[in-house]
Design an enzyme around this catalytic site. Structure first.
Site, PDB file in Angstrom:
ATOM      1  CG  ASP A  67     -42.079   7.243  32.117  1.00 26.37           C
ATOM      2  OD1 ASP A  67     -41.366   7.771  31.199  1.00 26.37           O
ATOM      3  OD2 ASP A  67     -41.762   7.077  33.369  1.00 26.37           O
ATOM      4  CG  ASN A 135     -42.997   9.178  45.141  1.00 23.55           C
ATOM      5  OD1 ASN A 135     -42.372   8.817  44.180  1.00 23.55           O
ATOM      6  ND2 ASN A 135     -44.419   9.254  44.629  1.00 23.55           N
ATOM      7  CG  HIS A 137     -41.494   7.696  40.786  1.00 23.83           C
ATOM      8  ND1 HIS A 137     -42.342   8.937  41.217  1.00 23.83           N
ATOM      9  CD2 HIS A 137     -40.920   8.334  39.780  1.00 23.83           C
ATOM     10  CE1 HIS A 137     -42.080   9.832  40.626  1.00 23.83           C
ATOM     11  NE2 HIS A 137     -41.135   9.401  39.709  1.00 23.83           N
ATOM     12  CD  GLU A 142     -46.335   8.023  41.443  1.00 27.16           C
ATOM     13  OE1 GLU A 142     -45.178   7.934  42.225  1.00 27.16           O
ATOM     14  OE2 GLU A 142     -46.765   8.892  40.880  1.00 27.16           O
TER      15      GLU A 142
END
Length: 241
Positions: A67, A135, A137, A142
């Site tokens: 990314d 979380n 990811h 996400e």
């Protein structure tokens, strides 16, 4: 799924680095999937050390990063391109044209996503390094009702921006968007290497690796892959039986 819990960070970093080194020595034109953040730094240090000691050459290897932030130029110190040059690329002999990251400055993110996926299809990743967000990811995929299979631009969750704020002067400077490989792109890699450190990740490690497969914990989809290696420090693995 193979899970190994290490007593020291040194042991974890050495083991992870050796997986990449062994692969490139066995297959000089290997395609490496790379990641950023605090987790891989020690691994990259070990890879660089081995290269400097003439134990591995990357002159025929290729890499693809997971990314990049949207709207941050490669020369910006907070870009992932800058991170990769600082921690790895400038210290090894991989040709610059073989090191790929999504272009966060592209005028059209849909076109850039299609371009990146086409390269990934042409050169399938042999081993993909992954970290794990608080979380759940992976990359910047996400939690959501639906997940994108291919590379795409994504609006970052507040908790993800807060976790990354330590790298910036203020929250206002933390980008709101990133471009990331999709979960489908990630799962196409031959081997997935998930590395997680810290007691604050113990709960999400348990959910991702032993809980139900759900888009609300994107990393749980790793359970569907045929070859996953999970490397944990004691704190991150403390809730696993």
């Amino acid at each position: 799924m193979e899970m190994i819990v290490f007593q020291t960070q040194e042991e974890l970093d050495t083991y992870a680095a050796q997986l990449f080194i062994n692969l490139v020595n066995e297959k000089p034109n290997a395609v490496l999937g790379l990641a950023t953040g605090s987790t891989p730094i020690g691994i990259y240090d070990k890879i660089v050390e081995s290269h400097k000691n003439d134990k591995v050459s990357f002159k025929d290897a290729t890499s693809f990063n997971l990314d990049e932030y949207v709207g941050i130029a490669p020369e910006n110190e907070q870009s992932y391109a800058h991170y990769m040059n600082k921690h790895l690329f400038s210290h090894i002999d991989m040709p610059a044209q073989n090191a790929h990251l999504p272009n966060g400055m592209a005028a059209d993110m849909h076109e850039e996503s299609a371009r990146y996926d086409a390269m990934l299809e042409a050169q399938p990743v042999d081993i993909q390094l992954l970290g794990l967000g608080h979380n759940g990811h992976i990359g910047f995929n996400e939690p959501d009702v639906h997940l994108s299979g291919g590379t795409h631009a994504v609006k970052l969750k507040a908790e993800t921006r807060e976790a990354n704020a330590r790298f910036f002067a203020s929250m206002d400077e933390v980008p709101e968007y990133a471009i990331t490989m999709g979960v489908g792109s990630i799962l196409k890699a031959n081997t997935l290497l998930l590395v997680v450190r810290g007691a604050d990740k113990a709960q999400i490690v348990k959910e991702a690796l032993t809980g139900p497969i759900t888009t609300s914990v994107p990393a749980s989809l790793l359970q569907t892959h045929a070859r996953v290696i999970v490397l944990l420090d004691r704190e991150a693995g403390r809730m696993l039986a």
